[in-house]
Design a protein around this motif. Sequence first.
Motif, PDB file in Angstrom:
ATOM      1  N   LEU A  14       0.541  -1.297   0.126  1.00 52.72           N
ATOM      2  CA  LEU A  14       0.112  -0.193   0.198  1.00 52.72           C
ATOM      3  C   LEU A  14       0.974   1.299   0.055  1.00 52.72           C
ATOM      4  CD1 LEU A  14      -2.791  -1.092   2.252  1.00 52.72           C
ATOM      5  CD2 LEU A  14      -3.030  -0.570  -0.049  1.00 52.72           C
ATOM      6  N   LEU A  15       1.700   1.336   0.785  1.00 50.18           N
ATOM      7  CA  LEU A  15       2.846   2.451   0.753  1.00 50.18           C
ATOM      8  C   LEU A  15       3.515   2.929  -0.214  1.00 50.18           C
ATOM      9  CD1 LEU A  15       4.473   2.388   4.266  1.00 50.18           C
ATOM     10  CD2 LEU A  15       2.756   3.583   3.483  1.00 50.18           C
ATOM     11  N   THR A  16       3.962   1.515  -1.201  1.00 52.16           N
ATOM     12  CA  THR A  16       4.635   1.643  -2.434  1.00 52.16           C
ATOM     13  C   THR A  16       3.685   2.418  -3.574  1.00 52.16           C
ATOM     14  OG1 THR A  16       5.979  -0.245  -2.014  1.00 52.16           O
ATOM     15  CG2 THR A  16       5.754   0.255  -4.153  1.00 52.16           C
ATOM     16  N   ARG A  17       2.291   1.746  -3.220  1.00 49.16           N
ATOM     17  CA  ARG A  17       1.290   2.101  -4.380  1.00 49.16           C
ATOM     18  C   ARG A  17       0.983   3.597  -4.184  1.00 49.16           C
ATOM     19  NH1 ARG A  17      -3.891  -1.290  -4.562  1.00 49.16           N
ATOM     20  NH2 ARG A  17      -2.463  -2.341  -5.742  1.00 49.16           N
ATOM     21  N   LYS A  18       0.798   4.129  -2.701  1.00 51.76           N
ATOM     22  CA  LYS A  18       0.757   5.445  -2.290  1.00 51.76           C
ATOM     23  C   LYS A  18       1.624   6.238  -2.961  1.00 51.76           C
ATOM     24  CE  LYS A  18      -1.283   8.641  -0.027  1.00 51.76           C
ATOM     25  NZ  LYS A  18      -2.301   9.451  -0.640  1.00 51.76           N
ATOM     26  N   LYS A  19       3.021   5.949  -2.747  1.00 52.01           N
ATOM     27  CA  LYS A  19       4.010   6.540  -3.417  1.00 52.01           C
ATOM     28  C   LYS A  19       3.883   6.836  -4.764  1.00 52.01           C
ATOM     29  CE  LYS A  19       7.637   5.586   0.111  1.00 52.01           C
ATOM     30  NZ  LYS A  19       8.888   4.901   0.445  1.00 52.01           N
ATOM     31  N   MET A  20       3.826   5.641  -5.744  1.00 50.61           N
ATOM     32  CA  MET A  20       3.624   5.972  -6.874  1.00 50.61           C
ATOM     33  C   MET A  20       2.472   6.760  -7.228  1.00 50.61           C
ATOM     34  SD  MET A  20       4.484   1.746  -8.079  1.00 50.61           S
ATOM     35  CE  MET A  20       3.326   1.904  -9.227  1.00 50.61           C
ATOM     36  N   ASP A  21       1.649   6.595  -6.652  1.00 49.29           N
ATOM     37  CA  ASP A  21       0.375   7.605  -7.037  1.00 49.29           C
ATOM     38  C   ASP A  21       0.627   8.980  -6.801  1.00 49.29           C
ATOM     39  OD1 ASP A  21      -1.260   5.424  -7.949  1.00 49.29           O
ATOM     40  OD2 ASP A  21      -2.609   5.227  -6.073  1.00 49.29           O
ATOM     41  N   SER A  22       1.220   9.234  -5.761  1.00 50.03           N
ATOM     42  CA  SER A  22       1.624  10.599  -5.494  1.00 50.03           C
ATOM     43  C   SER A  22       2.530  11.233  -6.477  1.00 50.03           C
ATOM     44  CB  SER A  22       2.092  10.839  -3.799  1.00 50.03           C
ATOM     45  OG  SER A  22       3.237  10.147  -3.922  1.00 50.03           O
ATOM     46  N   SER A  23       3.372  10.501  -7.036  1.00 49.57           N
ATOM     47  CA  SER A  23       4.253  11.016  -7.928  1.00 49.57           C
ATOM     48  C   SER A  23       3.750  11.195  -9.097  1.00 49.57           C
ATOM     49  CB  SER A  23       5.544   9.997  -8.100  1.00 49.57           C
ATOM     50  OG  SER A  23       5.169   8.921  -8.698  1.00 49.57           O
ATOM     51  N   ILE A  24       2.541  10.456  -9.605  1.00 54.29           N
ATOM     52  CA  ILE A  24       1.985  10.364 -10.704  1.00 54.29           C
ATOM     53  C   ILE A  24       0.910  11.854 -10.879  1.00 54.29           C
ATOM     54  CG2 ILE A  24       0.500   9.346 -12.456  1.00 54.29           C
ATOM     55  CD1 ILE A  24       1.594   6.667 -11.694  1.00 54.29           C
ATOM     56  N   LEU A  25       0.301  11.797  -9.475  1.00 55.29           N
ATOM     57  CA  LEU A  25      -0.739  12.945  -9.358  1.00 55.29           C
ATOM     58  C   LEU A  25      -0.190  13.987  -8.858  1.00 55.29           C
ATOM     59  CD1 LEU A  25      -3.703  10.290  -8.387  1.00 55.29           C
ATOM     60  CD2 LEU A  25      -3.037  11.163 -10.537  1.00 55.29           C
ATOM     61  N   GLU A  26       0.636  14.695  -9.323  1.00 54.73           N
ATOM     62  CA  GLU A  26       1.360  16.094  -8.930  1.00 54.73           C
ATOM     63  C   GLU A  26       0.002  16.912  -9.148  1.00 54.73           C
ATOM     64  OE1 GLU A  26       4.890  17.153 -10.164  1.00 54.73           O
ATOM     65  OE2 GLU A  26       5.768  15.124  -9.594  1.00 54.73           O
ATOM     66  N   PRO A  27      -0.303  17.783  -8.140  1.00 53.22           N
ATOM     67  CA  PRO A  27      -1.317  18.827  -8.513  1.00 53.22           C
ATOM     68  C   PRO A  27      -0.903  19.887  -9.545  1.00 53.22           C
ATOM     69  CG  PRO A  27      -0.494  18.993  -6.265  1.00 53.22           C
ATOM     70  CD  PRO A  27       0.277  17.837  -7.172  1.00 53.22           C
ATOM     71  N   SER A  28      -2.028  20.059 -10.228  1.00 56.75           N
ATOM     72  CA  SER A  28      -1.576  20.945 -11.480  1.00 56.75           C
ATOM     73  C   SER A  28      -2.989  22.053 -11.984  1.00 56.75           C
ATOM     74  CB  SER A  28      -1.357  20.113 -12.827  1.00 56.75           C
ATOM     75  OG  SER A  28      -1.247  20.889 -13.989  1.00 56.75           O
ATOM     76  N   LEU A  29      -2.420  22.991 -12.279  1.00 56.24           N
ATOM     77  CA  LEU A  29      -3.664  23.871 -12.686  1.00 56.24           C
ATOM     78  C   LEU A  29      -4.183  23.742 -14.011  1.00 56.24           C
ATOM     79  CD1 LEU A  29      -2.325  27.493 -11.315  1.00 56.24           C
ATOM     80  CD2 LEU A  29      -4.118  26.060 -10.350  1.00 56.24           C
ATOM     81  N   TYR A  30      -3.443  22.875 -14.765  1.00 56.53           N
ATOM     82  CA  TYR A  30      -3.884  22.408 -16.082  1.00 56.53           C
ATOM     83  C   TYR A  30      -4.807  21.371 -16.206  1.00 56.53           C
ATOM     84  CZ  TYR A  30       0.094  25.667 -17.199  1.00 56.53           C
ATOM     85  OH  TYR A  30       1.069  26.757 -17.304  1.00 56.53           O
ATOM     86  N   THR A  31      -6.041  21.690 -16.119  1.00 60.30           N
ATOM     87  CA  THR A  31      -7.249  20.837 -15.704  1.00 60.30           C
ATOM     88  C   THR A  31      -7.725  20.348 -16.862  1.00 60.30           C
ATOM     89  OG1 THR A  31      -8.821  22.290 -15.067  1.00 60.30           O
ATOM     90  CG2 THR A  31      -7.516  21.235 -13.345  1.00 60.30           C
ATOM     91  N   VAL A  32      -7.979  21.333 -17.995  1.00 55.79           N
ATOM     92  CA  VAL A  32      -8.655  21.070 -19.154  1.00 55.79           C
ATOM     93  C   VAL A  32      -7.590  20.701 -20.369  1.00 55.79           C
ATOM     94  CG1 VAL A  32     -10.207  22.212 -20.655  1.00 55.79           C
ATOM     95  CG2 VAL A  32     -10.559  22.818 -18.535  1.00 55.79           C
ATOM     96  N   LYS A  33      -7.852  19.687 -21.058  1.00 63.20           N
ATOM     97  CA  LYS A  33      -7.159  19.255 -22.261  1.00 63.20           C
ATOM     98  C   LYS A  33      -7.832  19.726 -23.560  1.00 63.20           C
ATOM     99  CE  LYS A  33      -4.571  15.402 -20.449  1.00 63.20           C
ATOM    100  NZ  LYS A  33      -3.226  15.807 -20.952  1.00 63.20           N
ATOM    101  N   ALA A  34      -9.223  19.815 -23.361  1.00 59.63           N
ATOM    102  CA  ALA A  34      -9.888  20.271 -24.798  1.00 59.63           C
ATOM    103  C   ALA A  34     -11.373  20.928 -24.399  1.00 59.63           C
ATOM    104  CB  ALA A  34      -9.720  19.192 -25.828  1.00 59.63           C
ATOM    105  N   VAL A  35     -11.715  21.836 -25.335  1.00 62.24           N
ATOM    106  CA  VAL A  35     -13.138  22.038 -25.459  1.00 62.24           C
ATOM    107  C   VAL A  35     -13.430  21.903 -26.878  1.00 62.24           C
ATOM    108  CG1 VAL A  35     -14.738  23.940 -25.208  1.00 62.24           C
ATOM    109  CG2 VAL A  35     -12.795  23.610 -23.548  1.00 62.24           C
ATOM    110  N   LEU A  36     -14.560  21.021 -26.962  1.00 62.40           N
ATOM    111  CA  LEU A  36     -15.291  20.871 -28.297  1.00 62.40           C
ATOM    112  C   LEU A  36     -16.712  21.261 -28.474  1.00 62.40           C
ATOM    113  CD1 LEU A  36     -13.687  17.027 -28.600  1.00 62.40           C
ATOM    114  CD2 LEU A  36     -12.660  19.479 -29.396  1.00 62.40           C
ATOM    115  N   ILE A  37     -16.990  21.423 -29.613  1.00 64.42           N
ATOM    116  CA  ILE A  37     -18.517  21.655 -29.960  1.00 64.42           C
ATOM    117  C   ILE A  37     -18.699  21.073 -31.301  1.00 64.42           C
ATOM    118  CG2 ILE A  37     -20.346  22.938 -30.372  1.00 64.42           C
ATOM    119  CD1 ILE A  37     -19.128  25.106 -28.645  1.00 64.42           C
TER     120      ILE A  37
END
Length: 196
Positions: A14-37
């Motif tokens: 669980l700790l290893t998975r937590k470390k892996m998840d936290s390194s992958i999921l760093e906080p970012s303001l860049y939340t939107v990848k695209a807007v389409l109509i």
Amino acid sequence: MTCPLRSRSLLASLLTRKKMDSSILEPSLYTVKAVLILDNDGDRLYAKYYDDTYPTAKEQKAFEKNIFNKTHRTDSEIALLEGLTVVYKSNIDLFFYVIGSSHENELMLMAVLNCLFDSLSQMLRKNVERRALLENMEGLFLAVDEIVDGGVILESDPQQVVHRVALRGDDVPLTEQTVTQVLQSAKEQIKWSLLR
């Protein structure tokens, strides 16, 4: 009673998975990848991509066809597609999409989608359909720019977006305004000068 050795290995896992998840999921303001109509046939009316997930126009078109085929017959609002979170809404003959990464908060993406739709609804006087949208593409461009900049969410209040779009629309040089806009501006100036 559980085996202490098994508990330790489970905890280490669980700790290893937590470390892996936290390194992958760093906080970012860049939340939107695209807007389409898209329209009823899945053809692009508006698309703005904020990263290089689909760098070429051919890849973007293929993605748009895929997303349309997966969503145009369902009543859902959220889909996971090609490792992306897609929130969407349909209205008459238009399909609105806001796309983020697979770990993105769906509520944030939905706030962007609702802000865009509500802003356009106000700007188009509740006539959100293909023809009206095509006649007011400049307003759409300005609204999207007010809501999202480079993938960062700037605004989620449709009232503020409509207000800012109206202000930016007033800054159009006299040579680029239509006759109706010039007459309306003159009426406003006369009205204000008489009220003083």
